[in-house]
Every structure is written in structure tokens, then in C-alpha cells.
Design a protein around this motif. Sequence first.
Motif, PDB file in Angstrom:
ATOM      1  N   GLN A  51      19.663  -4.351 -10.973  1.00  0.00           N
ATOM      2  CA  GLN A  51      19.513  -3.491 -12.140  1.00  0.00           C
ATOM      3  C   GLN A  51      18.058  -3.456 -12.584  1.00  0.00           C
ATOM      4  OE1 GLN A  51      22.155  -4.649 -15.292  1.00  0.00           O
ATOM      5  NE2 GLN A  51      23.982  -4.643 -14.001  1.00  0.00           N
ATOM      6  N   LEU A  52      17.500  -2.260 -12.628  1.00  0.00           N
ATOM      7  CA  LEU A  52      16.142  -2.066 -13.127  1.00  0.00           C
ATOM      8  C   LEU A  52      16.011  -0.631 -13.605  1.00  0.00           C
ATOM      9  CD1 LEU A  52      13.307  -3.287 -13.548  1.00  0.00           C
ATOM     10  CD2 LEU A  52      12.692  -2.410 -11.287  1.00  0.00           C
ATOM     11  N   ASP A  53      15.771  -0.471 -14.887  1.00  0.00           N
ATOM     12  CA  ASP A  53      15.641   0.864 -15.461  1.00  0.00           C
ATOM     13  C   ASP A  53      14.247   1.388 -15.185  1.00  0.00           C
ATOM     14  OD1 ASP A  53      16.035   3.182 -16.857  1.00  0.00           O
ATOM     15  OD2 ASP A  53      15.801   2.281 -18.840  1.00  0.00           O
ATOM     16  N   SER A  54      14.103   1.951 -13.995  1.00  0.00           N
ATOM     17  CA  SER A  54      12.787   2.427 -13.568  1.00  0.00           C
ATOM     18  C   SER A  54      12.956   3.455 -12.450  1.00  0.00           C
ATOM     19  CB  SER A  54      11.952   1.250 -13.043  1.00  0.00           C
ATOM     20  OG  SER A  54      10.783   1.715 -12.396  1.00  0.00           O
ATOM     21  N   PRO A  55      12.070   4.435 -12.407  1.00  0.00           N
ATOM     22  CA  PRO A  55      12.115   5.387 -11.282  1.00  0.00           C
ATOM     23  C   PRO A  55      11.777   4.715  -9.951  1.00  0.00           C
ATOM     24  CG  PRO A  55      10.157   5.739 -12.629  1.00  0.00           C
ATOM     25  CD  PRO A  55      11.024   4.789 -13.376  1.00  0.00           C
ATOM     26  N   ASN A  56      11.219   3.524 -10.023  1.00  0.00           N
ATOM     27  CA  ASN A  56      10.857   2.787  -8.800  1.00  0.00           C
ATOM     28  C   ASN A  56      11.936   1.773  -8.407  1.00  0.00           C
ATOM     29  OD1 ASN A  56       8.230   4.002  -8.608  1.00  0.00           O
ATOM     30  ND2 ASN A  56       7.575   2.676 -10.285  1.00  0.00           N
ATOM     31  N   ARG A  57      13.169   1.998  -8.852  1.00  0.00           N
ATOM     32  CA  ARG A  57      14.235   1.030  -8.632  1.00  0.00           C
ATOM     33  C   ARG A  57      14.421   0.709  -7.146  1.00  0.00           C
ATOM     34  NH1 ARG A  57      19.602   0.888  -7.451  1.00  0.00           N
ATOM     35  NH2 ARG A  57      20.846  -0.736  -8.496  1.00  0.00           N
ATOM     36  N   PHE A  72       0.819  -1.207   0.000  1.00  0.00           N
ATOM     37  CA  PHE A  72       0.000   0.000   0.000  1.00  0.00           C
ATOM     38  C   PHE A  72       0.861   1.269   0.000  1.00  0.00           C
ATOM     39  CE2 PHE A  72      -3.299  -2.960   1.347  1.00  0.00           C
ATOM     40  CZ  PHE A  72      -4.369  -2.504   0.610  1.00  0.00           C
ATOM     41  N   LYS A  73       2.104   1.131   0.463  1.00  0.00           N
ATOM     42  CA  LYS A  73       2.998   2.294   0.486  1.00  0.00           C
ATOM     43  C   LYS A  73       3.604   2.562  -0.887  1.00  0.00           C
ATOM     44  CE  LYS A  73       6.712   4.346   3.226  1.00  0.00           C
ATOM     45  NZ  LYS A  73       7.654   4.147   4.356  1.00  0.00           N
ATOM     46  N   PHE A  74       3.908   1.492  -1.630  1.00  0.00           N
ATOM     47  CA  PHE A  74       4.508   1.635  -2.954  1.00  0.00           C
ATOM     48  C   PHE A  74       3.715   0.819  -3.988  1.00  0.00           C
ATOM     49  CE2 PHE A  74       8.130   1.550   0.129  1.00  0.00           C
ATOM     50  CZ  PHE A  74       8.391   2.916   0.134  1.00  0.00           C
ATOM     51  N   PRO A  75       2.484   1.178  -4.248  1.00  0.00           N
ATOM     52  CA  PRO A  75       1.643   0.370  -5.150  1.00  0.00           C
ATOM     53  C   PRO A  75       2.173   0.305  -6.573  1.00  0.00           C
ATOM     54  CG  PRO A  75       0.589   2.470  -4.663  1.00  0.00           C
ATOM     55  CD  PRO A  75       1.754   2.356  -3.737  1.00  0.00           C
ATOM     56  N   ALA A  76       2.664   1.420  -7.109  1.00  0.00           N
ATOM     57  CA  ALA A  76       3.146   1.443  -8.492  1.00  0.00           C
ATOM     58  C   ALA A  76       4.348   0.526  -8.667  1.00  0.00           C
ATOM     59  CB  ALA A  76       3.502   2.863  -8.901  1.00  0.00           C
ATOM     60  N   ALA A  77       5.255   0.554  -7.707  1.00  0.00           N
ATOM     61  CA  ALA A  77       6.457  -0.275  -7.789  1.00  0.00           C
ATOM     62  C   ALA A  77       6.104  -1.757  -7.715  1.00  0.00           C
ATOM     63  CB  ALA A  77       7.424   0.093  -6.665  1.00  0.00           C
ATOM     64  N   PHE A  78       5.168  -2.105  -6.850  1.00  0.00           N
ATOM     65  CA  PHE A  78       4.803  -3.509  -6.691  1.00  0.00           C
ATOM     66  C   PHE A  78       4.086  -4.039  -7.932  1.00  0.00           C
ATOM     67  CE2 PHE A  78       6.499  -3.300  -2.687  1.00  0.00           C
ATOM     68  CZ  PHE A  78       6.226  -4.399  -1.889  1.00  0.00           C
ATOM     69  N   VAL A  79       3.247  -3.208  -8.537  1.00  0.00           N
ATOM     70  CA  VAL A  79       2.571  -3.623  -9.772  1.00  0.00           C
ATOM     71  C   VAL A  79       3.592  -3.798 -10.892  1.00  0.00           C
ATOM     72  CG1 VAL A  79       0.979  -2.911 -11.578  1.00  0.00           C
ATOM     73  CG2 VAL A  79       0.342  -2.636  -9.179  1.00  0.00           C
ATOM     74  N   GLU A  80       4.524  -2.872 -10.975  1.00  0.00           N
ATOM     75  CA  GLU A  80       5.561  -2.952 -12.009  1.00  0.00           C
ATOM     76  C   GLU A  80       6.410  -4.216 -11.838  1.00  0.00           C
ATOM     77  OE1 GLU A  80       9.446  -0.412 -13.647  1.00  0.00           O
ATOM     78  OE2 GLU A  80       8.217   0.369 -11.999  1.00  0.00           O
TER      79      GLU A  80
END
Length: 212
Positions: free
Chosen positions: A131-137, A47-55
Motif C-alpha cells: 500500500q502506497l498512495d502515490s502515482p509511483n506505486r 536511473f530508470k525510476f529516479p522519482a520513485a526511488f527518491v520518494e
Amino acid sequence: MSDKELSHQFETLDQQADAATLGIWAFLATEVLFFGGLFMLYTVYRFKFPAAFVECSKLMDLRLGAINTAVLLTSSLTMAFAVHSAREGQKNSTVGWILVTMLLGSVFLGIKGLEYYHKFAEHLVPGPYFQLDSPNRREAQIFFSLYFGMTGLHALHMIIGLVVLAVIAMMTSAGKFSKTYSNPVHIAGLYWHFVDIIWIFLFPLLYLIGNR
């Protein structure tokens, strides 16, 4: 009734079976609390980082996860057949179904090992080489830390279950159980079903939230 089947502290086999069943349920209750802490931790960060977990969920191999789910559910069925055969006093059938259950459990672990290999190859293991090319790294490392922690702990329980089943299979083959005394097979079955249930929760939480 054989004296070898009844422990000295019990008066009847039914009393002994009830005590053993209560004991395994008490043990499984502590396991629920143990895994419950991890599930609570997952919920907080989900719930704190929903976008990162979905990604990150989209990076999971849904096909392998679904296959493993089917394999584990089938292993619960074969374990139930083993318990039924033991209660009917069918030694050979009991050993056979236990071996099939162990085979399915081994297949599950093999597929999970393949998944781990893929994550190492893709540099998705939390740490300095992540390594993950994402702002949610940064948040992604939390997801994969939970992934490896929860599935790794589950795999450890499966390995323990396989050892238990191997012992039960050897005891069954040696004629340690009969139609009047087969409760250890039932106890082992309860543990195996518990491990399967844990995976039923892990699969949607880790694999499906990004694949709706």
C-alpha cells in the motif's frame, strides 16, 4: 611451533598463513561479484525510476539506519582490537573483543528486524498487500524489493559472521591460538570487515538519496 598449528601440506606457519589469506581474499572477490550484480540492478532501476526511488528513500527510517551504521563501524573497530590481541597472544582480551563484536552485530540485526517490522506494519512489503498512495506505486515495489533483497542478504552474511566469530571465540578460549599462530582470527576479521563495507554502500543508496 606445535605440529597441531601447522597443517601437513605446509612447510612453515608463514606459508600456511599466506595460503589462508589468499583463500579468503579469493572468496571475498566472489562475494564482491555477487553483491555487484545487485548493485548493478539497483543502479539500472535507480536511473530508470529516479522519482520513485527518491520518494521511497524518504520512507526509510534515517535515524535507525544511521544508528546501525555507527554500530557496525564500531564493530569493525572492536574486531580489529580482537585481531591485535590475538597476535599479541592475549587470549582473554581476544575473547572479550570478539564477544563485544558479536554483541554489536546482534544489536545491528535487532535494529534491522525492527525496521522490517515497521515496513510490514506500514504495508510496504512488495506483493498483493503493498500500500502506497502515490502515482509511483508500481515502481516503489521495485525499490522495496531491492531493499529487502539487499539488506536481507547482508543480514544473512552477518548471521554467518556471528557463527564464525562464535567458533573463533570458543577456539581462542580453548587455547587453540597463540602469539605465533592466530591467523584464523585475522581471517574471520577480514570477513567481518567485508560485511561492514557492504553496509557502507547500502546505507547511502537506500537511506540518503531522498534525504539530501
